[in-house]
Design a protein around this motif. Sequence first.
Motif, PDB file in Angstrom:
ATOM      1  N   GLN A 161       0.839  -1.188   0.000  1.00  0.00           N
ATOM      2  CA  GLN A 161       0.000   0.000   0.000  1.00  0.00           C
ATOM      3  C   GLN A 161       0.876   1.240   0.000  1.00  0.00           C
ATOM      4  O   GLN A 161       1.790   1.356   0.818  1.00  0.00           O
ATOM      5  N   ARG A 162       0.576   2.156  -0.912  1.00  0.00           N
ATOM      6  CA  ARG A 162       1.266   3.439  -0.928  1.00  0.00           C
ATOM      7  C   ARG A 162       0.537   4.357   0.046  1.00  0.00           C
ATOM      8  O   ARG A 162      -0.683   4.452   0.035  1.00  0.00           O
ATOM      9  N   LEU A 163       1.299   5.039   0.875  1.00  0.00           N
ATOM     10  CA  LEU A 163       0.738   5.853   1.945  1.00  0.00           C
ATOM     11  C   LEU A 163       1.033   7.335   1.715  1.00  0.00           C
ATOM     12  O   LEU A 163       2.010   7.690   1.063  1.00  0.00           O
ATOM     13  N   PHE A 164       0.199   8.188   2.302  1.00  0.00           N
ATOM     14  CA  PHE A 164       0.520   9.606   2.379  1.00  0.00           C
ATOM     15  C   PHE A 164       1.438   9.798   3.574  1.00  0.00           C
ATOM     16  O   PHE A 164       1.272   9.164   4.606  1.00  0.00           O
ATOM     17  N   GLY A 165       2.403  10.679   3.453  1.00  0.00           N
ATOM     18  CA  GLY A 165       3.297  10.958   4.571  1.00  0.00           C
ATOM     19  C   GLY A 165       4.435   9.961   4.657  1.00  0.00           C
ATOM     20  O   GLY A 165       4.803   9.319   3.686  1.00  0.00           O
ATOM     21  N   ASP A 166       4.990   9.848   5.835  1.00  0.00           N
ATOM     22  CA  ASP A 166       6.135   8.973   6.069  1.00  0.00           C
ATOM     23  C   ASP A 166       5.707   7.849   6.999  1.00  0.00           C
ATOM     24  O   ASP A 166       5.123   8.131   8.056  1.00  0.00           O
ATOM     25  N   PRO A 167       5.906   6.632   6.672  1.00  0.00           N
ATOM     26  CA  PRO A 167       6.636   6.083   5.540  1.00  0.00           C
ATOM     27  C   PRO A 167       5.814   6.155   4.250  1.00  0.00           C
ATOM     28  O   PRO A 167       4.632   6.481   4.262  1.00  0.00           O
TER      29      PRO A 167
END
Length: 150
Positions: A96-102
């Motif tokens: 899953q691509r996330l907003f923010g870090d990571p």
Amino acid sequence: MDTVDRKILAELQRDGRMTITDLAARVRLSLSPCHRRLRELEASGVIRGYRASVDAAAVGLAFEALIFVTMHQEDRGTVAAFEQALTEIPQVLQAQRLFGDPDYLLRVVAADLPAFQQLYDDRLATLPGVGRLTSTLVMKQVVTDRPLPL
């Protein structure tokens, strides 16, 4: 999508192997309209497919980890290469691509700790654009493969 379609989906999430006759009875439709609706849900992509839910431990994949990926390079080409490379690693069950870090969260399985270490060192740490990997081990599954709340 109406309430009947949602009932069809809810029943199939509970038992994807039921016959069309049983499905029609459960959603209180005659056979032909139920079958037509089912075909429409499949053709439109609402139903993406059917599969068996397999116990990972029973097939020798009892080790599970969550890996947080922070990219050091996030240009379009690197991100595309990273995501394509993930699709080629069968032990990566979810990415899953996330907003923010990571930037990403990966769910991976392996036979045991040595197999995970080899996967980590040989495949995951060498993915395009990776700056940092942070892993945590799954102790226990509490909620898995829950149907969507329809």
